[in-house]
Write an enzyme that holds these catalytic residues in place. Structure first.
Site, PDB file in Angstrom:
ATOM      1  N   GLY A  49      40.981  32.860  76.487  1.00  9.74           N
ATOM      2  CA  GLY A  49      42.337  32.684  76.797  1.00  9.74           C
ATOM      3  C   GLY A  49      42.272  30.896  76.868  1.00  9.74           C
ATOM      4  CG  ASP A 157      49.058  30.449  86.035  1.00 11.15           C
ATOM      5  OD1 ASP A 157      50.202  30.920  85.714  1.00 11.15           O
ATOM      6  OD2 ASP A 157      48.435  30.295  85.295  1.00 11.15           O
ATOM      7  CE  LYS A 159      48.635  33.557  83.745  1.00 13.80           C
ATOM      8  NZ  LYS A 159      49.049  32.960  82.733  1.00 13.80           N
TER       9      LYS A 159
END
Length: 587
Positions: A49, A157, A159
């Site tokens: 990622g 962040d 999620k």
């Protein structure tokens, strides 16, 4: 190195390492910390990622296993990139909580800084989940977030892709790349950051933000878990931002009003009117609804066994809903839990009639049209994505359909039979629990000590199949062993199958299609929900690739030919009826 407690629940236990490439070879197999001189063995590839690649890392002295995040220094040339990584390391090394990914340490050499499935993979395989599952995941996420906020850390962040699951299905909040520390009461941060579908309106408006952005993200997570898609999602980033600023979203009618009310409170445009992290678990959604004490790993691919349909084989063998759903620590003891309604427990949406075969056809048609084996430079390692590894596949099978049916063993050692009358019987890996699926797909749950006499012959046959496969057949692929004793586990079952002269084709009820080739014993396992293929080659090595990345980076002629064959077989599955079909002519 970010420490994960045990292997990721979504991964097979020991798929071998990825194929070599120039990029991978640059990362040494033995990693040495220049300061401590500790040596680490780089193991299997876990995923990638941004700039980083993640590998399983083993401390050669202690034999402890970690998830190692490896970042090329060539990607950290700009000051803000270095500052971001420094902040990430500083924040994560200061944290220690059961619902936050642990931090072991970091080191660097001249080339690299050395520092996993998540709820995102579960979402892709399952879409919407049941309410009890949503409560389970959200409760643990909120507890982890409470700890962060108590330590003045805003994650920024939150999620599905940053909520990781370990082998025990515990949630671990990870990826602190955008996290920040609040230095004084009332401080408002101004950085524009986050992920589009989860970003709060005050961040977009650059008005200054604080802890409330995490509450907004939790509201988006809750909506996504229950509805099956994010609340503001569109195909256009600009339109998504417009919807967020206007607070333009709707809650489907089938969502429990109590759940809808909590989502609405978390997704208020004015951050000062949102609940604090400490108020969330006192909401009626959590206090009046059933929260499982733990979930089985089978939840990664099929809904758990909350509600049980009436059985036509014998009404006395339908376990009442209340008996199944009682308990926090014990399946038979309820403590301070309100009565559960059937509609609260039922899976939120049914699978498509063709069990995702249409999706798979579109994926394979697109892939084959790209002629991936003709790419000038084949970089198959770039297409590998272990997060897409299948949860279940068929490790053994025996065809006795001339008399009774097809017997098979799943990778967790459970055994099933698809009988010629289109009924199915599964024995779990504990050797006791049974799942019976009638022609209309009604499911009943029994055990080998107590079952109606009408099933005596089928249970006897299932035991015969199990013993034969145990004594005579080799197992295909690596092994996943779900945890013992979990009463909520359900298993995918064999939906249909057929044989050609070249292969046997198996279609599971979770959408997976598996093709075992007779001549060289290679196998491919296709998952339409993850848009991925796993390939077990002639050496029995196991690799999983995203189909879209194979289109981009190419693949070997061997894999390409099997994917062309797979498209033809999926088309035949589409044209078949439920149950076994037998093709005698060569294909």
């Amino acid at each position: 190195m970010a420490q994960v407690d045990g292997r990721t629940a979504a991964q097979p236990a020991k798929p071998p390492g990825i194929p070599g490439s120039t990029a991978v070879k640059e990362i040494p197999e033995i990693l040495v910390d220049p300061r401590s001189r500790r040596r680490y063995l780089r193991g299997r590839f876990l995923g990638k990622g941004g700039f980083a690649k993640c590998y399983e890392i083993t401390d050669l002295a202690s034999r402890e296993v970690y998830a190692g995040k490896i970042v090329p220094k060539s990607m950290l040339l700009k000051p803000h990139q270095k500052d971001k990584m420094t902040m990430e390391i500083a924040i994560q090394r200061s944290l220690s909580h059961k619902n936050v990914v642990g931090f072991h340490g970091f080191f660097e050499d001249n080339d690299f800084v050395y520092d996993s499935g998540s709820l995102l993979e579960l979402h892709k395989r399952r879409k919407a989940v049941t309410e009890p599952e949503a409560r389970y995941y959200l409760r643990q996420t909120i507890l982890g977030c409470q700890y962060l906020h108590g330590n003045k850390v805003i994650h920024r962040d939150l999620k599905l892709g940053n909520l990781f699951l370990n082998d025990d299905m515990d949630v671990k909040i990870g990826d602190f790349g955008l996290a920040t520390k609040v230095e004084f009461d009332g401080e408002r941060k101004k950085t524009l950051c986050g992920t589009p579908n989860y970003i709060a309106p005050e961040v977009l408006g650059k008005k200054g933000h604080s802890f409330e952005v995490d509450i907004w993200s939790l509201g988006c997570i809750m909506y996504t878990l229950l509805v099956g898609k994010p609340p503001f999602e569109t195909s256009c980033l600009k339109e998504t931002y417009i919807r967020i600023k206007k607070n333009d979203y709707s809650i489907p009618r089938h969502i429990n009003p109590v759940a809808g009310a909590l989502i609405q409170r978390m997704l208020r445009s004015d951050p000062t009117t949102r609940p604090t992290i400490d108020e969330l678990l006192n909401d009626e959604f959590f206090t009046s609804g059933y929260i499982p004490s733990r979930l089985p790993t089978t939840c990664l691919t099929v809904p758990p066994r909350f509600s049980i349909a009436p059985s036509t084989i014998d009404p006395s063998f339908r376990k009442p809903l209340t008996a199944i759903n009682k308990g926090q620590d014990s399946p038979l003891v309820e403590k301070n839990v309100a009565p559960v309604k059937d509609e609260d427990m039922a899976p939120p949406e049914s699978e498509p009639a063709d069990c995702y075969l249409s999706d798979m056809m579109l994926q394979l048609t697109s892939l084959n049209a790209a002629k991936p084996s003709e790419k000038p430079v084949i970089r198959l390692d770039e297409a590998e994505d272990p997060a897409c590894n299948p949860i279940f596949w068929v490790s053994k099978w025996v065809d006795y359909s001339d008399k009774y049916g097809l017997g098979y063993q799943l990778c967790d050692n459970s055994v099933g039979v698809l009988f010629n009358d289109s009924t199915r019987l599964i024995m779990y890996n504990d050797g006791d629990s049974l799942q019976y699926i009638e022609r209309n797909n009604t499911e009943s749950y029994l055990n080998v000590r107590s079952y109606p006499s009408s099933l005596t012959k089928k249970i006897t046959l299932l035991k015969y199949f199990r013993n034969y496969m145990s004594e005579h057949l080799l197992k295909a692929g690596a092994n996943i062993t779900p945890r013992d004793g979990d009463e909520l586990a359900r298993l995918p079952f064999l939906r249909t199958w057929f044989r050609t002269r070249s292969a046997i084709i198996l279609h599971l009820s979770n959408g997976t299609v598996q093709i075992n080739f007779f001549q060289d014993h290679t196998k491919i396992i296709l998952c339409p929900l993850m848009a991925a293929v796993s390939y077990i080659d002639e050496k029995r090595e196991f690799h999983t690739y995203k189909l879209s990345l194979i289109e981009e980076f190419g693949c070997s002629k061997e894999l390409a030919s099997r994917l062309r064959y797979a498209r033809t077989m999926v088309e035949k599955l589409q044209n078949s009826k439920s149950g076994a079909i037998h093709i005698k002519a060569p294909v």
